[in-house]
Design a protein around this motif. Structure first.
Motif, PDB file in Angstrom:
ATOM      1  N   GLU A  32       0.831  -1.206   0.000  1.00  0.00           N
ATOM      2  CA  GLU A  32       0.000   0.000   0.000  1.00  0.00           C
ATOM      3  C   GLU A  32       0.864   1.254   0.000  1.00  0.00           C
ATOM      4  OE1 GLU A  32      -3.973  -1.624   2.398  1.00  0.00           O
ATOM      5  OE2 GLU A  32      -2.480  -0.380   3.418  1.00  0.00           O
ATOM      6  N   ARG A  35       2.257   1.879  -3.399  1.00  0.00           N
ATOM      7  CA  ARG A  35       1.238   2.390  -4.325  1.00  0.00           C
ATOM      8  C   ARG A  35       0.911   3.855  -4.013  1.00  0.00           C
ATOM      9  NH1 ARG A  35      -3.641  -1.354  -5.976  1.00  0.00           N
ATOM     10  NH2 ARG A  35      -3.509   0.120  -7.711  1.00  0.00           N
ATOM     11  N   LYS A  38       3.202   6.236  -5.954  1.00  0.00           N
ATOM     12  CA  LYS A  38       3.146   5.874  -7.364  1.00  0.00           C
ATOM     13  C   LYS A  38       4.026   6.783  -8.222  1.00  0.00           C
ATOM     14  CE  LYS A  38      -0.198   4.121 -10.620  1.00  0.00           C
ATOM     15  NZ  LYS A  38      -1.596   3.648 -10.748  1.00  0.00           N
ATOM     16  N   GLY A  43       7.872  -0.175  -7.189  1.00  0.00           N
ATOM     17  CA  GLY A  43       7.046  -1.282  -6.735  1.00  0.00           C
ATOM     18  C   GLY A  43       7.794  -2.255  -5.850  1.00  0.00           C
ATOM     19  N   TYR A  79      -3.486  -5.398  -4.545  1.00  0.00           N
ATOM     20  CA  TYR A  79      -3.226  -5.185  -5.965  1.00  0.00           C
ATOM     21  C   TYR A  79      -4.482  -4.837  -6.761  1.00  0.00           C
ATOM     22  CZ  TYR A  79       1.632  -6.866  -5.804  1.00  0.00           C
ATOM     23  OH  TYR A  79       2.978  -7.003  -5.568  1.00  0.00           O
ATOM     24  N   ASN A 106      -5.738   4.943  -4.533  1.00  0.00           N
ATOM     25  CA  ASN A 106      -4.857   4.630  -5.660  1.00  0.00           C
ATOM     26  C   ASN A 106      -5.712   4.045  -6.765  1.00  0.00           C
ATOM     27  OD1 ASN A 106      -3.133   2.727  -7.371  1.00  0.00           O
ATOM     28  ND2 ASN A 106      -1.583   3.860  -6.238  1.00  0.00           N
ATOM     29  N   SER A 108      -5.759   2.727 -10.805  1.00  0.00           N
ATOM     30  CA  SER A 108      -4.986   2.317 -11.972  1.00  0.00           C
ATOM     31  C   SER A 108      -5.792   2.384 -13.264  1.00  0.00           C
ATOM     32  CB  SER A 108      -4.452   0.886 -11.773  1.00  0.00           C
ATOM     33  OG  SER A 108      -3.564   0.838 -10.691  1.00  0.00           O
TER      34      SER A 108
END
Length: 286
Positions: A32, A35, A38, A43, A79, A106, A108
């Motif tokens: 977490e 992320r 970012k 990662g 994820y 977060n 994506s």
């Protein structure tokens, strides 16, 4: 290491529970945090996925017999394409004047999220809400596409909170439909020992069975939270085939329920059997 985190553990089952919790929460929080950073962080590659041979203790997410540990499900949830997470300084809050956390999203996806609501709650073991905060996400300041953003800061005195409590996070759309959710378990103590001594509760379990899969609904029918709700294949280790769960190792507050899809792979219908339990509940077989 676990003796500093949980104190002296004299029972094997409690040692397993504590160390697997440490693994799952440690990996969850590290991922977490990455992320939240970012594009400033490349990662994390968790070590390790599977166990090469049977061991008494291992850092794998899946054991030698192909059974996932709690960390497997914790990492999978972390994820997810859209997550809502908390940045906190500690998990054991003794000596801290107040609870405080930064709440982040977060995302994506390829498009921003312009219309949503974040609800954050501090919740007691009995399900009573100690404090609640809300913030509306608008088109003027949306959750960005392919990015991370701090949504709000929450703070609350800790004086009258019991030894164990929860931070519950929900991100919903304008109609109230859940987009993302998360839950953290904390102690108002010097370490995490109170987590292993929460008062008991009871689970109501029902399974809808078909030729290919089951849908297992678990409800917390008691007066206290049920951390570490866990489903497992109850057949002998090494039996052919497997049971695959859509989710596992979660916490249910009083009155809450969750339905888990169970896919049986190469297991005859007559041989299918599950065990369902939790940290503070009696195990039940299905």
């Amino acid at each position: 290491m676990w003796d500093h985190t949980f104190g002296v553990l004299e029972e094997v089952e409690m040692l397993i529970r504590a160390t697997q919790f440490m693994q799952a929460e440690g990996l969850r929080y590290a991922l977490e945090a990455d992320r939240r950073r970012k594009f400033r962080s490349s990662g994390t590659l968790p070590w390790q996925f599977n166990e090469p041979y049977p061991m008494a203790a291992c850092t794998s997410a899946v054991d030698y017999f192909g059974q996932p540990k709690p960390s497997y499900y914790a990492v999978a949830r972390t994820y997810a394409p859209l997550t809502v997470t908390a940045k906190v300084p500690t998990g054991a809050w003794l000596g801290q004047p107040a609870f405080h956390a930064e709440i982040w999203a977060n995302h994506s996806g390829a498009e921003p999220i312009p219309d949503a609501r974040l609800i954050a709650r501090l919740v007691r073991l009995d399900g009573q809400v100690h404090a609640q905060w809300e913030v509306t996400i608008s088109a003027a300041a949306p959750i960005p596409a392919d990015g991370a953003i701090a949504l709000m800061v929450v703070e609350c005195p800790l004086d009258d909170l019991a030894a164990v409590y929860f931070l519950d996070l929900r991100l919903t759309d304008s109609s109230g439909r859940d987009l993302a959710a998360n839950r953290y378990m904390f102690t108002h103590a010097a370490n995490f020992a109170p987590l292993l001594d929460v008062p008991g509760t009871s689970l109501r379990v029902h399974a809808e069975r078909s030729a290919s899969d089951w849908r297992v609904t678990i409800q917390n029918a008691g007066a206290n939270a049920a951390p570490g709700v866990w489903l497992e294949d109850a057949r002998d280790v090494g039996s052919p085939g497997s049971a695959e769960f859509s989710d596992n190792d979660f916490c249910l507050l009083p009155g809450e329920s969750r339905t888990v899809a169970v896919a049986w792979v190469d297991v005859p219908e007559a041989a299918r059997t599950l065990m369902v339990g939790g940290w503070n509940t009696v195990r039940q077989s299905l």
